[in-house]
Design an enzyme around this catalytic site. Sequence first.
Site, PDB file in Angstrom:
ATOM      1  N   HIS A 158     -24.609  24.523  -0.898  1.00 51.93           N
ATOM      2  CA  HIS A 158     -24.444  24.038   0.482  1.00 51.93           C
ATOM      3  C   HIS A 158     -25.443  24.645   1.446  1.00 51.93           C
ATOM      4  O   HIS A 158     -25.527  24.217   2.595  1.00 51.93           O
ATOM      5  CB  HIS A 158     -23.009  24.338   0.956  1.00 51.93           C
ATOM      6  CG  HIS A 158     -21.992  23.494   0.256  1.00 51.93           C
ATOM      7  ND1 HIS A 158     -21.389  22.408   0.837  1.00 51.93           N
ATOM      8  CD2 HIS A 158     -21.506  23.549  -1.003  1.00 51.93           C
ATOM      9  CE1 HIS A 158     -20.572  21.840  -0.026  1.00 51.93           C
ATOM     10  NE2 HIS A 158     -20.613  22.522  -1.151  1.00 51.93           N
ATOM     11  N   ASP A 367     -30.623  26.089   8.166  1.00 53.47           N
ATOM     12  CA  ASP A 367     -29.275  25.614   7.832  1.00 53.47           C
ATOM     13  C   ASP A 367     -29.362  24.613   6.693  1.00 53.47           C
ATOM     14  O   ASP A 367     -30.256  23.761   6.695  1.00 53.47           O
ATOM     15  CB  ASP A 367     -28.663  24.914   9.069  1.00 53.47           C
ATOM     16  CG  ASP A 367     -27.156  25.085   9.136  1.00 53.47           C
ATOM     17  OD1 ASP A 367     -26.544  25.268   8.071  1.00 53.47           O
ATOM     18  OD2 ASP A 367     -26.601  25.040  10.254  1.00 53.47           O
TER      19      ASP A 367
HETATM   20  O1  F6P Z   1     -21.085  26.009   4.273  1.00 55.72           O
HETATM   21  C1  F6P Z   1     -21.570  27.260   3.937  1.00 55.72           C
HETATM   22  C2  F6P Z   1     -20.456  28.271   3.865  1.00 55.72           C
HETATM   23  O2  F6P Z   1     -20.991  29.475   3.482  1.00 55.72           O
HETATM   24  C3  F6P Z   1     -19.356  27.943   2.911  1.00 55.72           C
HETATM   25  O3  F6P Z   1     -19.609  28.270   1.586  1.00 55.72           O
HETATM   26  C4  F6P Z   1     -18.260  28.733   3.529  1.00 55.72           C
HETATM   27  O4  F6P Z   1     -16.981  28.429   3.101  1.00 55.72           O
HETATM   28  C5  F6P Z   1     -18.466  28.496   5.008  1.00 55.72           C
HETATM   29  O5  F6P Z   1     -19.848  28.472   5.152  1.00 55.72           O
HETATM   30  C6  F6P Z   1     -17.773  29.495   5.925  1.00 55.72           C
HETATM   31  O6  F6P Z   1     -18.027  30.815   5.533  1.00 55.72           O
HETATM   32  P1  F6P Z   1     -16.894  31.789   4.974  1.00 55.72           P
HETATM   33  O7  F6P Z   1     -16.209  31.088   3.844  1.00 55.72           O
HETATM   34  O8  F6P Z   1     -17.632  33.019   4.556  1.00 55.72           O
HETATM   35  O9  F6P Z   1     -15.963  32.038   6.115  1.00 55.72           O
END
Ligand code: F6P
Length: 463
Positions: A158, A367
Amino acid sequence: MSRLVVISNRVAVPKARGVAGAQGGLAGALNAALKDRGGLWFGWSGQESEDRTGNMNLQRNDGVTTATIDLSHRDIDEYYNGYANSTLWPLFHYRIDLTEYENETGRGYERVNERFAESVMPLIEEDDVVWVHDYHLIPLGERLRARGAKNRIGFFLHIPWPPTRLLTSLPFHERLVKTMLDYDLIGFQTQEWLSSFVHYCENELGASVDHETGRIDHEGRTVLARAYPIGIDWEHFQGLGAGEEAKAAEERLLASTRNRTGMIGVDRLDYSKGLPERIDGIGRFYDQHPERTRDLIFIQIAPPSREDVESYQHIREVLEQKTGQINGARSEVDIVPIRYVNRGYSHAELFGFFRAAKIGLVTPLRDGMNLVAKEYVAAQDPEDPGVLILSEFAGAAHQLGANGEGALLVNPHSPDLLARAIAQALDMPLAERKSRYEAMIGTVRDDNVRWWTTEFCTDLAEG
Ligand code: F6P
């Protein structure tokens, strides 16, 4: 159709759903993907416990079973806060200045991937299609194969894939990338990240690549690598937009901004999102156009994220200071130019805020995609749409800013260019706002999360 098993670090378990922003786009997208097909979603509960008995929390809702495990304090520290978010995240976002290289957290990362494989393997049935997500779980496919999984297994990244010269700063980079060759299909958000991956495979691993099909061959293993830009859950989001909660949020923002133009940003509090740079650009705009302080009000929604990681603690202080300085210098008894809000809102409320704000500011330094940009467009009134200002370094820029149409693309590092884009957006005539909106809405509506899931899962099933 085979059952879909989704594996990701973060799982949107039913009781925790509702607040958007803090969880990022991934959980919402996977929720939509699974809602359609049914299936199983496995990952970390987000909770800490020292229980090593493998206890799993199972919940069934709307045809989707979520299965989650807790992680120990050490696992969270080394795997989530450590290797995933202090090593891979900054490195993959081109921030080697913030990247930490510790063997110990690398070992923790491998240990937790092994633990994921051990826990999920008994839940996987012979005909299941398995879809692993994101940088937390790069070696998981290899771990599942080592336990005998013969299923079709795909992986989707992602976030960006870094240029080869940056990635080679990671100790044991070859080992990490080689584990990816155990997947059948690897998906990236854009051609740009895909090209960097292919470049690495050709130049560092000596793999042979068919650039037409995306087939990569190395040491007897074959994997397909392609780009699949993720989209929003269009129907669900439009449904929310038609509801009372979104309408009330729109009115609330409009009432509080009165005759001024609202400009909005919604981002997790993360250094990759370019928030201090954004505030500098807004400061520059007010410096250059002090008479317009009454015209423009900026609302930044920034729910805290990964607060145990040091680089994330720092950014909060920086932002408070920068917004404080501008507000201190430019506020009047009836005007505060920047509203900085440190909390998340529901998706329905965000729809309303996006519709009320005539400028959407999405300016990450780097991003993978950025679904906020797409949601901002999706929430606009076609007869009176707002303007999206979008970083040229967001994956979404490839779809939303092509040919100079659609979004106003900016270099987020430059306060002058940001200030200029804000002025252009403020003064943009309705006809141009409409034509830019028209250039974006088709891809936002059609290349949605359903399209993304179908494209990926079809390629995964067919090979
Ligand atoms: O979309 C990228 C990402 O790193 C996801 O893998 C993740 O769930 C989200 O952003 C939010 O980050 P986190 O799970 O560390 O709170």
